[in-house]
Design a protein around this motif. Structure first.
Motif, PDB file in Angstrom:
ATOM      1  N   ALA A  33       0.854  -1.195   0.000  1.00 14.12           N
ATOM      2  CA  ALA A  33       0.000   0.000   0.000  1.00 14.12           C
ATOM      3  C   ALA A  33       0.883   1.235   0.000  1.00 14.12           C
ATOM      4  CB  ALA A  33      -0.920   0.008   1.218  1.00 14.12           C
ATOM      5  N   PHE A  34       0.373   2.301  -0.606  1.00 14.36           N
ATOM      6  CA  PHE A  34       1.101   3.563  -0.623  1.00 14.36           C
ATOM      7  C   PHE A  34       0.913   4.305   0.701  1.00 14.36           C
ATOM      8  CE2 PHE A  34       0.918   2.651  -5.112  1.00 14.36           C
ATOM      9  CZ  PHE A  34       2.154   3.099  -5.565  1.00 14.36           C
ATOM     10  N   GLU A  35       1.934   5.049   1.088  1.00 13.11           N
ATOM     11  CA  GLU A  35       1.862   5.809   2.328  1.00 13.11           C
ATOM     12  C   GLU A  35       0.795   6.888   2.261  1.00 13.11           C
ATOM     13  OE1 GLU A  35       5.781   7.296   3.079  1.00 13.11           O
ATOM     14  OE2 GLU A  35       6.416   5.449   4.095  1.00 13.11           O
ATOM     15  N   ARG A  36       0.555   7.419   1.065  1.00 15.67           N
ATOM     16  CA  ARG A  36      -0.486   8.425   0.874  1.00 15.67           C
ATOM     17  C   ARG A  36      -1.395   7.985  -0.243  1.00 15.67           C
ATOM     18  NH1 ARG A  36       3.704  12.964  -0.066  1.00 15.67           N
ATOM     19  NH2 ARG A  36       2.068  13.773  -1.399  1.00 15.67           N
ATOM     20  N   LEU A  44       7.597  11.924  -5.070  1.00 11.23           N
ATOM     21  CA  LEU A  44       8.041  10.547  -4.873  1.00 11.23           C
ATOM     22  C   LEU A  44       6.959   9.798  -4.111  1.00 11.23           C
ATOM     23  CD1 LEU A  44      10.479   8.642  -5.335  1.00 11.23           C
ATOM     24  CD2 LEU A  44      11.174   9.191  -2.978  1.00 11.23           C
ATOM     25  N   ALA A  45       6.333   8.854  -4.776  1.00  8.15           N
ATOM     26  CA  ALA A  45       5.314   8.022  -4.136  1.00  8.15           C
ATOM     27  C   ALA A  45       6.016   6.866  -3.440  1.00  8.15           C
ATOM     28  CB  ALA A  45       4.334   7.495  -5.183  1.00  8.15           C
ATOM     29  N   ARG A  46       5.655   6.636  -2.190  1.00  9.28           N
ATOM     30  CA  ARG A  46       6.318   5.590  -1.412  1.00  9.28           C
ATOM     31  C   ARG A  46       5.364   4.425  -1.200  1.00  9.28           C
ATOM     32  NH1 ARG A  46      11.171   7.239   0.167  1.00  9.28           N
ATOM     33  NH2 ARG A  46      11.601   9.476   0.307  1.00  9.28           N
ATOM     34  N   LEU A  47       5.790   3.264  -1.672  1.00 10.94           N
ATOM     35  CA  LEU A  47       5.002   2.046  -1.607  1.00 10.94           C
ATOM     36  C   LEU A  47       5.626   1.116  -0.572  1.00 10.94           C
ATOM     37  CD1 LEU A  47       2.712   0.301  -2.888  1.00 10.94           C
ATOM     38  CD2 LEU A  47       4.405  -0.470  -4.566  1.00 10.94           C
ATOM     39  N   VAL A  48       4.805   0.666   0.387  1.00 14.92           N
ATOM     40  CA  VAL A  48       5.281  -0.194   1.467  1.00 14.92           C
ATOM     41  C   VAL A  48       4.766  -1.611   1.233  1.00 14.92           C
ATOM     42  CG1 VAL A  48       5.280  -0.600   3.963  1.00 14.92           C
ATOM     43  CG2 VAL A  48       5.278   1.753   3.069  1.00 14.92           C
TER      44      VAL A  48
END
Length: 399
Positions: A33-36, A44-48
């Protein structure tokens, strides 16, 4: 495997309903899931990654291409290599829309969705707000493994949902195929240029006066059930200043919620707080099908009130179209003066419980349409509905 959920709360009523269990719908595919929920081009999209070992990821623009998958779309990137459990993805100069990070690994393919908002709000004169709050409210993932999905749809003891959880069903938002996909595909097929927003993006709008400077029309294509006080105030003031609204689902603006960090907290029904949804949308929540009432056809009743909506469709008063239901709205004593019924499913959920498609205008010139059924936006690709949406778009996009 189907199990009976402990408690499902729909529109304020407690009900038992057969639904897949949280455990049964967890996937062996990579889950992330993405942080936002929303990013602008250049960010910068952050995917966890939560579980699984993805070896590559590719970004797709949802709705921009045909396909049988719920999140079918056209590629926005080539395959990106994956290292570790936190993946940074630079958002390109992509059109505003819903995007899917498709994660591939030895155990299968998983998905994680995010919205690309425009670099600057108001880049186009029409905004489409996706029901990202409702998607997470419906997310029955059991993170703490206590056997109860972490949502109030599972237990009345749950009053908050974590917005950073991956969706079950391999990362596809709940009910997306039936309620949301058709409209996004319709947008792409008809070449509509819009600003696509997440619920979070409404929080970035200062007030209704700012929103009316940005957009001539705001469209809520899906089940916009959960809204914050700020969002409610912005939408209502936008309407009061002459902004046009289209609600293509039902049971909208029903629950008040608060954002507390990454959590969405449900605090009560707007109608119980003296702000009934019908006063804004034109129609108030009536109920849900309770597993007893099948979807059925709308019957046109107000073609003479809004001839522009039915132009070219061949529909006249008494003609039927579509197959609708699931949850329904109708006029109430709180509806604005002059609210017209355009189509009705009489007795949709029993005597005195009809579905109504409504429309009203305000002295400041606002035009407000409400579909009155949960799955209207999802039927956007049906030929008759596609034409009705074109007519609605043309009328409401005029300031």
């Amino acid at each position: 495997m189907q199990v009976v959920s402990r408690l499902l709360v729909a529109g304020g009523a407690a009900l038992a309903l057969a639904l897949p269990s949280a455990a049964a719908t967890e996937s062996s595919a990579p889950e992330a899931a993405f942080e936002r929920r929303s990013y602008a081009p250049g960010e910068l999209a952050r995917l966890v990654v939560w579980r699984g070992r993805p070896t590559r990821v590719r970004i797709y623009r949802v709705g921009a291409a045909r396909g049988r998958q719920a999140l079918a779309g056209e590629p926005a990137t080539d395959d990106l290599a994956v290292h570790g459990t936190r993946i940074g993805i630079r958002v390109g100069a992509w059109p505003s829309g819903l995007y899917d990070a498709r994660l591939s690994g030895a155990s299968g393919v998983g998905h994680a969705t995010f919205v690309v908002r425009p670099r600057r709000l108001g880049s186009h004169r029409i905004a489409v707000v996706l029901p990202t709050n409702t998607w997470q409210a419906y997310n029955r993932r059991d993170v703490d493994r206590d056997g109860v999905g972490d949502t109030w749809y599972e237990s009345p003891a749950v009053t908050s949902v974590d917005l950073t959880r991956p969706f079950l069903d391999a990362g596809v938002p709940p009910y997306f195929r039936g309620y949301d996909r058709g409209f996004l595909r319709w947008l792409a097929l008809t070449g509509k240029e819009v600003d696509v927003l997440a619920d979070d993006d409404l929080e970035r709008v200062r007030d209704g006066a700012h929103l009316v400077r940005l957009y001539d029309l705001v469209v809520f294509p899906g089940h916009e059930e959960y809204v914050t006080t700020h969002a409610y105030d912005v939408i209502r003031r936008y309407r009061d200043l002459g902004g046009n609204l289209a609600f293509l689902s039902a049971n909208n603006v029903f629950y008040r919620v608060e954002r507390r960090g990454s959590w969405l907290v449900r605090t009560g029904r707007w109608r119980d707080l003296g702000r009934p949804e019908a006063a804004l949308t034109g129609a108030g929540y009536v109920g849900w099908s309770e597993g007893r009432y099948p979807n059925t056809r709308y019957v046109v009743t107000g073609a003479h009130h809004v001839p522009w909506l039915f132009r070219g469709s061949g529909l006249r008063n008494g003609d039927a179209f579509g197959v609708y239901g699931i949850e329904i709205d109708a006029r109430s004593s709180s509806s604005p003066p002059g609210t017209r019924v355009l189509a009705r499913i009489a007795g949709a959920f029993g005597p005195g419980r009809s579905a109504e498609m409504t429309y009203y205008t305000t002295p400041r010139g606002a035009k407000v349409f409400s579909a009155g059924v949960l799955n209207f936006g999802g039927s956007a690709l049906w030929p008759t509905v596609s034409l009705l949406l074109e007519n609605l778009w043309a009328e409401l996009s005029r300031p």
